[in-house]
Design a protein around this motif. Structure first.
Motif, PDB file in Angstrom:
ATOM      1  N   VAL A  55       0.834  -1.163  -0.094  1.00  0.00           N
ATOM      2  CA  VAL A  55       0.088  -0.043   0.097  1.00  0.00           C
ATOM      3  C   VAL A  55       0.760   1.504  -0.040  1.00  0.00           C
ATOM      4  O   VAL A  55       0.622   2.154  -0.611  1.00  0.00           O
ATOM      5  N   TYR A  56       2.068   1.187   0.462  1.00  0.00           N
ATOM      6  CA  TYR A  56       2.840   2.389   0.656  1.00  0.00           C
ATOM      7  C   TYR A  56       3.428   2.615  -0.731  1.00  0.00           C
ATOM      8  O   TYR A  56       3.541   3.754  -0.897  1.00  0.00           O
ATOM      9  N   LEU A  57       3.706   1.535  -1.585  1.00  0.00           N
ATOM     10  CA  LEU A  57       4.149   1.769  -2.659  1.00  0.00           C
ATOM     11  C   LEU A  57       3.073   2.739  -3.455  1.00  0.00           C
ATOM     12  O   LEU A  57       3.368   3.616  -4.402  1.00  0.00           O
ATOM     13  N   VAL A  58       1.795   2.596  -3.606  1.00  0.00           N
ATOM     14  CA  VAL A  58       0.651   3.241  -4.040  1.00  0.00           C
ATOM     15  C   VAL A  58       0.614   4.503  -3.508  1.00  0.00           C
ATOM     16  O   VAL A  58       0.634   5.518  -4.344  1.00  0.00           O
ATOM     17  N   LEU A  59       0.664   4.774  -2.051  1.00  0.00           N
ATOM     18  CA  LEU A  59       0.823   5.982  -1.561  1.00  0.00           C
ATOM     19  C   LEU A  59       2.053   6.964  -1.682  1.00  0.00           C
ATOM     20  O   LEU A  59       1.852   8.014  -1.643  1.00  0.00           O
ATOM     21  N   GLY A  60       3.037   6.226  -1.654  1.00  0.00           N
ATOM     22  CA  GLY A  60       4.132   6.902  -2.092  1.00  0.00           C
ATOM     23  C   GLY A  60       4.331   7.729  -3.450  1.00  0.00           C
ATOM     24  O   GLY A  60       4.529   8.816  -3.756  1.00  0.00           O
ATOM     25  N   THR A 121      -0.040  -0.984  11.375  1.00  0.00           N
ATOM     26  CA  THR A 121      -0.274  -0.996  10.136  1.00  0.00           C
ATOM     27  C   THR A 121      -1.404   0.005   9.698  1.00  0.00           C
ATOM     28  O   THR A 121      -1.132   0.947   8.905  1.00  0.00           O
ATOM     29  N   SER A 122      -2.219  -0.002  10.531  1.00  0.00           N
ATOM     30  CA  SER A 122      -3.557   1.002  10.362  1.00  0.00           C
ATOM     31  C   SER A 122      -3.134   2.671  10.685  1.00  0.00           C
ATOM     32  O   SER A 122      -3.242   3.361   9.675  1.00  0.00           O
ATOM     33  N   SER A 123      -2.321   2.717  11.841  1.00  0.00           N
ATOM     34  CA  SER A 123      -1.925   3.966  11.954  1.00  0.00           C
ATOM     35  C   SER A 123      -0.865   4.430  10.944  1.00  0.00           C
ATOM     36  O   SER A 123      -0.855   5.600  10.546  1.00  0.00           O
ATOM     37  N   SER A 124       0.108   3.579  10.275  1.00  0.00           N
ATOM     38  CA  SER A 124       0.824   3.942   9.594  1.00  0.00           C
ATOM     39  C   SER A 124       0.486   4.418   8.053  1.00  0.00           C
ATOM     40  O   SER A 124       0.709   5.176   7.543  1.00  0.00           O
ATOM     41  N   LEU A 125      -0.854   3.953   7.816  1.00  0.00           N
ATOM     42  CA  LEU A 125      -1.532   4.142   6.613  1.00  0.00           C
ATOM     43  C   LEU A 125      -2.130   5.519   6.713  1.00  0.00           C
ATOM     44  O   LEU A 125      -1.900   6.412   5.918  1.00  0.00           O
ATOM     45  N   LEU A 126      -2.521   5.682   7.837  1.00  0.00           N
ATOM     46  CA  LEU A 126      -3.083   7.188   8.335  1.00  0.00           C
ATOM     47  C   LEU A 126      -1.993   8.170   8.111  1.00  0.00           C
ATOM     48  O   LEU A 126      -2.140   9.359   7.556  1.00  0.00           O
ATOM     49  N   ALA A 127      -0.801   8.005   8.757  1.00  0.00           N
ATOM     50  CA  ALA A 127       0.247   8.783   8.750  1.00  0.00           C
ATOM     51  C   ALA A 127       0.834   9.004   7.508  1.00  0.00           C
ATOM     52  O   ALA A 127       0.939  10.196   6.964  1.00  0.00           O
ATOM     53  N   GLY A 137      -0.247  17.213  11.138  1.00  0.00           N
ATOM     54  CA  GLY A 137      -0.516  16.192  12.228  1.00  0.00           C
ATOM     55  C   GLY A 137      -0.223  14.901  11.664  1.00  0.00           C
ATOM     56  O   GLY A 137       0.005  13.719  12.681  1.00  0.00           O
ATOM     57  N   ASN A 138       0.608  14.554  10.429  1.00  0.00           N
ATOM     58  CA  ASN A 138       1.104  13.327  10.312  1.00  0.00           C
ATOM     59  C   ASN A 138       2.285  12.659  11.236  1.00  0.00           C
ATOM     60  O   ASN A 138       2.590  11.736  11.575  1.00  0.00           O
ATOM     61  N   TRP A 139       2.962  13.839  11.751  1.00  0.00           N
ATOM     62  CA  TRP A 139       4.060  13.827  12.665  1.00  0.00           C
ATOM     63  C   TRP A 139       3.686  13.339  13.861  1.00  0.00           C
ATOM     64  O   TRP A 139       4.334  12.172  14.553  1.00  0.00           O
ATOM     65  N   TRP A 140       2.689  13.669  14.697  1.00  0.00           N
ATOM     66  CA  TRP A 140       2.001  13.305  15.761  1.00  0.00           C
ATOM     67  C   TRP A 140       1.671  11.582  15.585  1.00  0.00           C
ATOM     68  O   TRP A 140       2.025  10.863  16.568  1.00  0.00           O
ATOM     69  N   VAL A 141       0.950  11.485  14.465  1.00  0.00           N
ATOM     70  CA  VAL A 141       0.710  10.038  14.323  1.00  0.00           C
ATOM     71  C   VAL A 141       1.849   9.159  14.006  1.00  0.00           C
ATOM     72  O   VAL A 141       1.990   7.992  14.460  1.00  0.00           O
ATOM     73  N   TRP A 142       2.973   9.604  13.205  1.00  0.00           N
ATOM     74  CA  TRP A 142       4.108   8.598  13.198  1.00  0.00           C
ATOM     75  C   TRP A 142       4.981   8.425  14.578  1.00  0.00           C
ATOM     76  O   TRP A 142       5.416   7.410  14.719  1.00  0.00           O
ATOM     77  N   ILE A 143       5.019   9.714  15.414  1.00  0.00           N
ATOM     78  CA  ILE A 143       5.543   9.409  16.672  1.00  0.00           C
ATOM     79  C   ILE A 143       5.071   8.211  17.486  1.00  0.00           C
ATOM     80  O   ILE A 143       5.537   7.583  18.140  1.00  0.00           O
ATOM     81  N   ALA A 144       3.584   8.216  17.612  1.00  0.00           N
ATOM     82  CA  ALA A 144       2.909   7.385  18.477  1.00  0.00           C
ATOM     83  C   ALA A 144       3.142   6.100  17.784  1.00  0.00           C
ATOM     84  O   ALA A 144       3.582   5.020  18.384  1.00  0.00           O
ATOM     85  N   THR A 145       2.907   5.957  16.442  1.00  0.00           N
ATOM     86  CA  THR A 145       3.030   4.370  15.906  1.00  0.00           C
ATOM     87  C   THR A 145       4.563   4.020  15.957  1.00  0.00           C
ATOM     88  O   THR A 145       4.816   2.878  16.514  1.00  0.00           O
ATOM     89  N   ASP A 146       5.701   4.821  15.639  1.00  0.00           N
ATOM     90  CA  ASP A 146       6.859   4.423  15.799  1.00  0.00           C
ATOM     91  C   ASP A 146       7.400   3.910  17.180  1.00  0.00           C
ATOM     92  O   ASP A 146       8.059   3.040  17.427  1.00  0.00           O
ATOM     93  N   VAL A 147       6.963   4.490  18.329  1.00  0.00           N
ATOM     94  CA  VAL A 147       6.994   4.006  19.715  1.00  0.00           C
ATOM     95  C   VAL A 147       6.527   2.707  19.723  1.00  0.00           C
ATOM     96  O   VAL A 147       7.180   1.849  20.444  1.00  0.00           O
TER      97      VAL A 147
END
Length: 213
Positions: A55-60, A121-127, A137-147
């Protein structure tokens, strides 16, 4: 430690650093990273995170287009505050996707950690979607996901990848700071955001624009 994990470390770190700098090269580097992690996660039983790379390939590819042609008059996209409606829709969609993925992983795979695999997976797609739209806001979602991902990858013995995501958390904090500054002053990061593959034909950088930090 595998070759895939080392390549994932290098391309992943470069991809996030370029995103922090608003450099459009983040997308081609990110696409290479997706291919590497697809192989790595499939081999370690993190099937949702492996599927996420597809999915990242498409979103990228979509984000690459948005950054170059998604702004006014098909120009470059600038940093924006995340719309409230996008937060609501995004979080509801992430919750629904998590529930669906947990059911799929539990029923049809031998996923090592179905809930955490599905949630990240779901939160990464959102971010990633928010990143493509240049919403802060993508950075807030990435921070939570990466932790969460630090613990997930460590639990699977992917120590180098876990260390990479510790670095990602720090880069995401820096990204939040730099993008917030860019939103207040669009001149910040302008040169970096227009430098890269496909950038020919974009508006030139004004002489008085503040250089990228």
């Amino acid at each position: 430690m595998s070759v895939e994990e080392i390549l994932g470390f290098v391309t992943g770190a470069a991809c996030v650093w370029l995103a922090v700098r608003q450099n459009v090269w983040t997308f081609p580097v990110g696409l290479a990273n997706n291919v590497v992690f697809l192989v790595l996660f499939t081999g370690t039983g993190l099937y949702a995170n492996a599927g996420l790379q597809v999915v990242y390939l498409v979103l990228g590819a979509l984000g690459w287009y948005w950054w170059l042609r998604g702004g006014e008059d098909r120009g470059r996209l600038v940093v924006h505050r995340t719309p409230r409606a996008a937060w609501v829709v995004g979080l509801v969609a992430a919750a629904a996707t998590t529930a669906a993925l947990v059911a799929v992983l539990t029923t049809w795979t031998d996923s090592a950690v179905p809930f955490w695999d599905a949630l990240t997976t779901s939160s990464s797609l959102l971010a990633q979607t928010m990143l493509g739209r240049k919403w802060i806001g993508n950075w807030w979602v990435w921070i939570a996901t990466d932790v969460v991902l630090v613990g997930l990858y460590a639990s699977q013995g992917l120590w180098l990848t876990a260390a990479l995501y510790v670095g990602f958390v720090a880069l995401c904090v820096q990204g939040l700071r730099e993008w917030s500054a860019a939103r207040r002053d669009p001149g910040v990061g302008l040169a970096a955001s227009t430098a890269g593959p496909g950038a020919v034909g974009l508006a030139p950088v004004p002489d008085d624009a503040e250089p990228a930090r």
